[in-house]
Scaffold this motif. Structure first.
Motif, PDB file in Angstrom:
ATOM      1  N   SER A  61       6.095  47.778 -58.770  1.00 38.97           N
ATOM      2  CA  SER A  61       7.234  48.030 -57.877  1.00 38.97           C
ATOM      3  C   SER A  61       7.301  46.962 -56.790  1.00 38.97           C
ATOM      4  O   SER A  61       6.337  46.224 -56.571  1.00 38.97           O
ATOM      5  N   GLY A  62       8.403  46.940 -56.087  1.00 41.12           N
ATOM      6  CA  GLY A  62       8.566  46.027 -54.966  1.00 41.12           C
ATOM      7  C   GLY A  62       7.702  46.416 -53.782  1.00 41.12           C
ATOM      8  O   GLY A  62       7.214  45.554 -53.046  1.00 41.12           O
ATOM      9  N   THR A  63       7.523  47.713 -53.578  1.00 39.97           N
ATOM     10  CA  THR A  63       6.667  48.166 -52.483  1.00 39.97           C
ATOM     11  C   THR A  63       5.217  47.751 -52.732  1.00 39.97           C
ATOM     12  O   THR A  63       4.523  47.291 -51.823  1.00 39.97           O
ATOM     13  N   LEU A  66       4.868  44.100 -51.843  1.00 33.23           N
ATOM     14  CA  LEU A  66       4.680  43.860 -50.408  1.00 33.23           C
ATOM     15  C   LEU A  66       3.245  44.172 -49.979  1.00 33.23           C
ATOM     16  O   LEU A  66       2.606  43.392 -49.272  1.00 33.23           O
ATOM     17  N   TYR A  90      10.602  49.802 -46.225  1.00 31.00           N
ATOM     18  CA  TYR A  90       9.687  49.315 -47.278  1.00 31.00           C
ATOM     19  C   TYR A  90       8.544  48.488 -46.700  1.00 31.00           C
ATOM     20  O   TYR A  90       7.378  48.672 -47.058  1.00 31.00           O
ATOM     21  N   ASP A 160      10.681  39.063 -48.326  1.00 26.16           N
ATOM     22  CA  ASP A 160      11.060  40.243 -49.107  1.00 26.16           C
ATOM     23  C   ASP A 160      12.397  39.929 -49.772  1.00 26.16           C
ATOM     24  O   ASP A 160      13.454  39.944 -49.125  1.00 26.16           O
ATOM     25  N   ALA A 162      13.708  41.585 -52.400  1.00 24.76           N
ATOM     26  CA  ALA A 162      14.090  42.706 -53.263  1.00 24.76           C
ATOM     27  C   ALA A 162      15.604  42.880 -53.364  1.00 24.76           C
ATOM     28  O   ALA A 162      16.108  43.545 -54.264  1.00 24.76           O
ATOM     29  N   GLN A 163      16.349  42.272 -52.414  1.00 20.25           N
ATOM     30  CA  GLN A 163      17.814  42.358 -52.470  1.00 20.25           C
ATOM     31  C   GLN A 163      18.424  40.977 -52.699  1.00 20.25           C
ATOM     32  O   GLN A 163      19.638  40.825 -52.571  1.00 20.25           O
ATOM     33  N   SER A 184      11.659  43.380 -56.173  1.00 23.99           N
ATOM     34  CA  SER A 184      11.722  44.681 -56.843  1.00 23.99           C
ATOM     35  C   SER A 184      12.682  44.551 -58.013  1.00 23.99           C
ATOM     36  O   SER A 184      13.693  43.846 -57.919  1.00 23.99           O
ATOM     37  N   GLY A 197       9.831  48.374 -61.305  1.00 22.65           N
ATOM     38  CA  GLY A 197       9.149  47.109 -61.569  1.00 22.65           C
ATOM     39  C   GLY A 197       9.167  46.264 -60.322  1.00 22.65           C
ATOM     40  O   GLY A 197       9.958  46.502 -59.403  1.00 22.65           O
ATOM     41  N   TYR A 313      20.727  51.103 -43.403  1.00 22.38           N
ATOM     42  CA  TYR A 313      19.952  52.316 -43.596  1.00 22.38           C
ATOM     43  C   TYR A 313      20.171  53.145 -42.349  1.00 22.38           C
ATOM     44  O   TYR A 313      20.332  52.594 -41.260  1.00 22.38           O
TER      45      TYR A 313
HETATM   46  C1  LIG Z   1      14.182  48.121 -53.029  1.00 22.60           C
HETATM   47  C2  LIG Z   1      13.508  47.419 -51.929  1.00 22.60           C
HETATM   48  C3  LIG Z   1      12.105  47.380 -51.802  1.00 22.60           C
HETATM   49  C4  LIG Z   1      11.188  48.257 -52.607  1.00 22.60           C
HETATM   50  O1  LIG Z   1      11.213  48.095 -53.959  1.00 22.60           O
HETATM   51  P1  LIG Z   1      10.727  49.288 -54.924  1.00 22.60           P
HETATM   52  O2  LIG Z   1      10.651  48.608 -56.248  1.00 22.60           O
HETATM   53  O3  LIG Z   1      11.733  50.368 -54.858  1.00 22.60           O
HETATM   54  O4  LIG Z   1       9.377  49.719 -54.447  1.00 22.60           O
HETATM   55  C5  LIG Z   1      11.537  46.599 -50.816  1.00 22.60           C
HETATM   56  N1  LIG Z   1      12.307  45.916 -49.955  1.00 22.60           N
HETATM   57  C6  LIG Z   1      13.649  45.946 -50.008  1.00 22.60           C
HETATM   58  C7  LIG Z   1      14.429  45.142 -49.020  1.00 22.60           C
HETATM   59  C8  LIG Z   1      14.292  46.699 -50.994  1.00 22.60           C
HETATM   60  O5  LIG Z   1      15.630  46.728 -51.035  1.00 22.60           O
END
Ligand SMILES: *Cc1c(COP(=O)(O)O)cnc(C)c1O
Length: 366
Positions: A61-63, A66, A90, A160, A162-163, A184, A197, A313
């Motif tokens: 996962s993305g978490t 990190l 996160y 980060d 993830a986006q 992520s 993932g 958020y």
């Molecule tokens: C989705 C997200 C994460 C976490 O990813 P997961 O795979 O859901 O654990 C971390 N940082 C940001 C900015 C995200 O949008």
């Protein structure tokens, strides 16, 4: 009225890809190798090359990405990690998981990304052991200033991403802009699996090796744990095969997302609404986020027209009920205000221009 079922209709995304996805799944089933096999190895090479990094290590996962990036940098109890408080908790979760403590920088009122000047103020006033920079909503942060200030103090920087899969500035992509980067592949991300993932990318062989050990019990070889803080956090072969099928389409999807954001920006005209800036390649429009002081009223207006929206958020990290007692002294007025005003509109590659225009018309009629 729109016929949108959700803010992000994933069935529209996967339906045209059925043949490729079925093929990827069949390949894995035929091979009978499900964890840390050839699909994972190939995806890691392909994604590292895409990002312009030397190494990619895939994770669950993305978490986890990190948390493991922090651990690989030696972050643990007694350490402090600088981040922002408007990016969905996160980074805070990952920092706490290592035993370290988060410290929050203020954000820029227009871009909603970390304010490098406030970051520098904090670096000058206290010891910071690492910085997490979130490319929020798919917009790259100002890495030039951030790296300049961080390097002055010798503090490592984690992106980060993830986006922000595929966002680039001057030809350099998210994932190659700092010491180590986290992704992520949650299904709704710009590059999404059919489940959870994640990955890190880095050009440091030492950090890549540390993550490879951390994702598998801290092993340096089978059944020998040489590194503390290990996990079981692996991307599986099925998800790697799916991601390999989707990666070649990422740039096309990102271009479409960017077009939708531009269409909103051109179309939305309302005295009570602030639209985000218009950006080029440095924005991959993971989320299209407007602001209004009367968010609840706008939400109700859109709900009445069956237009799905969401809030990314609503609660600053330091105000989350689980952690707020630790942060009673924190005052971040811009972050606090922004969390009350942001509203996310549908923005995904399969959204039609007609649907975007319908949403714009409803917003302008508010
Ligand atoms: C989705 C997200 C994460 C976490 O990813 P997961 O795979 O859901 O654990 C971390 N940082 C940001 C900015 C995200 O949008």
């Amino acid at each position: 009225m729109t016929t949108l079922k959700a803010i992000n209709d994933l069935s529209r995304h996967t339906e045209p890809l059925r043949a490729e996805l079925d093929g990827a799944i069949k390949r894995v089933l035929d091979r009978g190798w499900f964890v840390l096999g050839p699909e994972v190895t190939a995806f890691e090479q392909e994604f590292a090359a895409y990002c312009g990094a030397s190494h990619c290590v895939s994770l669950a996962s993305g978490t986890d990405a990190l948390e493991m990036a922090l651990r690989a940098l030696g972050i643990g109890p007694g350490k402090t990690v600088l981040t922002v408080a408007n990016a969905g908790l996160y980074s805070t979760i990952a920092i706490f998981a290592t035993g370290a403590t988060p410290v929050y920088a203020e954000i820029l009122p227009d871009k909603l990304l970390i304010d490098p000047t406030d970051m520098k103020r904090i670096l000058d006033s206290r010891k910071v052991d690492a910085i997490i920079v979130t490319h929020l909503y798919g917009l790259l942060a100002n890495m030039r200033s951030i790296l300049l200030f961080a390097r002055e103090k010798g503090v490592p920087v984690i992106e980060d991403c993830a986006q922000a899969h595929g966002a680039s500035r001057q030809g350099k992509k998210a994932g190659s802009l700092a010491d180590i980067a986290c992704f992520s592949f949650y299904p709704t991300k710009n590059l999404g699996a059919l489940g959870d993932g994640g990955a890190v990318t880095t050009s440091s062989p030492e950090l890549a090796e540390a993550i490879r050990q951390l994702r598998q019990y801290g092993w340096s070889k089978k059944y020998q744990a040489s590194r503390a803080g290990g996990h079981n956090s692996r991307l599986d072969e099925l998800q790697a095969a799916i991601l390999r099928a989707k990666l070649p389409l990422l740039d096309t999807w990102n271009a479409r997302r960017r077009d939708i954001a531009k269409r909103y920006n051109t179309g939305i005209r309302h005295p009570k609404i602030t639209t985000p800036g218009t950006h080029g390649e440095e924005y991959v429009a993971h989320l299209y986020v407007i602001r209004t002081a009367e968010r609840e009223a706008l939400k109700q207006h859109l709900a009445a027209a069956n237009i799905p929206c969401d809030i990314h958020y609503p609660i600053p990290d330091f105000a989350q009920p689980a952690y707020s007692a630790l942060f009673t002294g924190v005052r971040l007025p811009i972050t606090t205000q922004v969390c009350k005003e942001v509203l996310t509109l549908p923005c995904f590659p399969e959204l039609g221009d007609d649907e975007v225009d319908t949403i714009i018309a409803h917003i302008n009629a508010w």
